[in-house]
Design an enzyme around this catalytic site. Structure first.
Site, short mmCIF file in Angstrom:
data_model
loop_
_atom_site.label_atom_id
_atom_site.label_comp_id
_atom_site.label_asym_id
_atom_site.label_seq_id
_atom_site.Cartn_x
_atom_site.Cartn_y
_atom_site.Cartn_z
N TYR A 110 0.87 -1.18 0.00
CA TYR A 110 0.00 0.00 0.00
C TYR A 110 0.91 1.23 0.00
O TYR A 110 2.01 1.19 -0.54
CB TYR A 110 -0.95 -0.08 1.19
CG TYR A 110 -2.03 0.97 1.22
CD1 TYR A 110 -2.78 1.25 0.08
CD2 TYR A 110 -2.27 1.70 2.38
CE1 TYR A 110 -3.75 2.24 0.10
CE2 TYR A 110 -3.25 2.68 2.41
CZ TYR A 110 -3.98 2.95 1.26
OH TYR A 110 -4.95 3.93 1.27
N LYS A 182 -6.63 -1.59 -1.85
CA LYS A 182 -7.68 -1.37 -0.84
C LYS A 182 -8.44 -2.66 -0.55
O LYS A 182 -8.77 -2.95 0.60
CB LYS A 182 -8.65 -0.29 -1.33
CG LYS A 182 -8.10 1.12 -1.26
CD LYS A 182 -8.05 1.63 0.17
CE LYS A 182 -7.59 3.06 0.22
NZ LYS A 182 -7.61 3.64 1.57
#
Length: 579
Positions: A110, A182
């Site tokens: 991420y 996500k």
């Protein structure tokens, strides 16, 4: 869709998975592949004996090997590429490895490393994942959508138009990387089964000149579509989601400032939709604030708020905290609005700036000029941050401006003069853009500041020599739980009350409530446990508001939540296909 496997949960803890697949089909399916963890009996029954080396490994051994392989890649982007490849081979191993090293590896899959992967998507491209819906192909959108979703039990759809990716702006088709990242966080933090999540990029073109001039760019090489045509395209997609997956959560991610709030308001009463940049950022910040006022023995309604940076994140935080004040303390909307002072690139948001300098959505928070006649301005007639702090004497200072160093020593000390324990949240990412290093804010306030940041920072030293752990105001501590709570209850919408309930539950887990010198939020490694509690609170609130879509009772929420969570462990395979 043909049923290739069926999972059975027996009375014992062992998972039994009845499969009809054999041989290469199993080994090339990331959902079902176990690699060297297939037992001798499974290998014989499934035609794998000659396809695998002799030794049978445990999942622990596979994770150790994968971790060693990962660290043979010396730079983060190569680690990101390795982990992406692992995900395409074996879901259980991928998620098990990440779960064991959650704090270390989240920054690889991420922010900040995923931003680099997205920026270089067309040059790193190997195989696609997710769903690509392109403006130029919109006539076949429904057919394309159904090709990916038909027969699947989809509970989560994460979509982006990639206009505002992770602080690096318009990234065109590479936005699929943020949707996929996500979705991974939802699985890691909330236990959403990977097969029940769909990552989507809405390719409406790009205004990124580098991409448009790149002969290897794999997206639609056209200027970004805007206006009515854009709205029709987005609406066509949303209506497909509502038609075929009416109970799923639709997560909007990294839409541009001109669309993010507008689309959220347009659809939030029609479907269970969520915008992490607005609501997630607002919710985790609200949780940290609730913990901070718990330490100071005060209330949200008692505070004076200066928000530095009035984009999607700043507005999201402002409205989230404002709504919490209204719901929690029975304060009118007008009175709650007066507690906020927003500062943007033109200084304090005040009436005389004019409509061209006041972004959409900020109108409720515009200050009257009469309040500021005695305050010095710069050469452009703007009231800058330091002057706002001197006049307002805020108890809360929040930064989401990406203007590194904006909270100077003068600003912080001016704030400290007006309150005993200033609440200072420099939330901008990455760390080089943070408004103030928390160590400096701690030193300038002699250890009295209550701090949270948007990026991880090392502990600061208190005057007594004790370490002060800096809370990381990371959306991943709350948005997976908010989403899971909505999915669990099959709520018809994601209400303000549900978000506030989730924030309140996260705040209740604050280490600072037991020790005022501890972090305001749980440690990131404890994120899965925290998100489970958030999900339970959110689902219970859906029942309280009567917007749940399930037939079971509120008293069953915790049990249902725990049962629903997916864990990255191998089951025992039993072959039930043709001999």
């Amino acid at each position: 869709m043909q049923k290739l496997a069926k999972t059975i949960f027996p009375m014992s803890s062992e998972l039994i998975i009845k499969v009809t697949m054999r041989g290469e089909t199993l080994l090339t399916s990331p959902r079902w592949n176990k690699g060297t963890a297939f037992t001798k009996q499974e290998r014989k029954a499934l035609g794998l004996t000659g396809r695998l080396p002799s030794r049978v490994n445990t999942l622990d051994e596979q994770c150790d090997r994968a971790y060693d392989q990962l660290h043979s890649r010396e730079i983060p982007i190569r680690m990101n590429s390795f982990l992406q490849s692992l995900k395409e081979q074996n879901w259980v191993l991928y998620y098990s490895l990440l779960s064991r090293h959650l704090k270390e590896l989240t920054s690889i899959i991420y922010t900040p490393t995923e931003a680099e992967a997205i920026a270089n998507y067309s040059h790193l491209f190997r195989r696609s994942e997710g769903l690509f819906l392109t403006f130029a192909d919109q006539d076949s959108m429904e057919e394309d959508f159904l090709e990916q979703t038909r027969g699947r039990d989809i509970e989560l759809i994460v979509c982006t138009d990639a206009e505002a990716i992770l602080g690096i702006g318009d990234q065109g088709v590479g936005g699929i990387g943020i949707s996929a990242a996500k979705s991974v966080i939802y699985t890691l933090m909330a236990g959403i089964h990977p097969s029940k999540a769909l990552s989507v990029t809405l390719d409406v073109g790009t205004d990124n000149e580098t991409l448009l001039n790149d002969p290897l760019y794999v997206g639609w090489p056209s200027r970004r579509v805007r206006g009515v045509e854009y709205d029709k395209f987005i609406d066509k997609f949303v209506q497909l989601v509502r038609k075929y997956h009416p109970h799923c959560l639709l997560h909007f991610e990294d839409f541009g400032v001109s669309n993010a709030q507008r689309l959220l308001e347009l659809y939030r009463n029609e479907h269970s939709v969520f915008n992490d940049d607005i609501q997630g950022t607002g919710a985790v910040t609200l949780a940290a604030l609730m913990a901070a006022v718990g330490v100071t023995k005060s209330k949200l309604a008692d505070q004076r708020y200066v928000i530095f940076g009035a984009g999607s994140a700043g507005l999201g935080i402002t409205t989230q905290v404002r709504d919490a004040i209204m719901l929690t303390h029975d304060v009118s909307r007008e009175e709650a609005n007066k507690k906020f002072y927003l500062v943007d690139r033109f200084g304090l948001i005040k009436r005389s700036l004019g409509a061209d300098k006041i972004r959409s959505g900020l109108q409720e928070f515009v200050r009257p000029d009469e309040e500021w006649t005695d305050v010095p301005t710069n050469n452009a007639g703007e009231v800058e941050l330091l002057e706002v702090v001197k006049k307002v004497q805020p108890t809360v200072l929040i930064g989401c401006s990406t203007k590194g160093g904006a909270f100077t020593e003068h600003v912080v000390k001016a704030m400290k003069e007006g309150c005993e324990r200033p609440i200072i949240f420099p939330l901008s990412n990455p760390s080089k853009l943070v408004e103030v290093d928390p160590k400096d804010a701690n030193d300038w306030t002699k250890g009295m500041a209550l701090l949270a940041t948007g990026s991880p920072f090392p502990p600061a030293k208190m005057p007594n020599g004790k370490d002060y752990d800096i809370a990381e105001c990371n959306n991943a501590l709350i948005y997976p739980g908010l989403g899971f709570g909505a999915m669990l209850s099959q709520s018809r919408r994601m209400s303000d009350g549900m978000i506030i309930a989730g924030a309140r539950r996260l705040a209740s887990l604050s280490p600072a409530l037991k020790d005022p010198d501890s972090a305001l939020l749980p440690d990131f490694q404890d994120g899965p446990a925290a998100n489970l509690e958030v999900a339970i609170a959110v689902a219970e609130q859906a029942f309280d508001e009567g917007i749940q879509g399930v037939s079971w009772s509120k008293e069953e929420v915790r049990t249902k939540a725990e049962e629903k969570q997916w864990k990255p462990v191998y089951g025992r395979y039993e072959y039930v296909g043709p001999k």
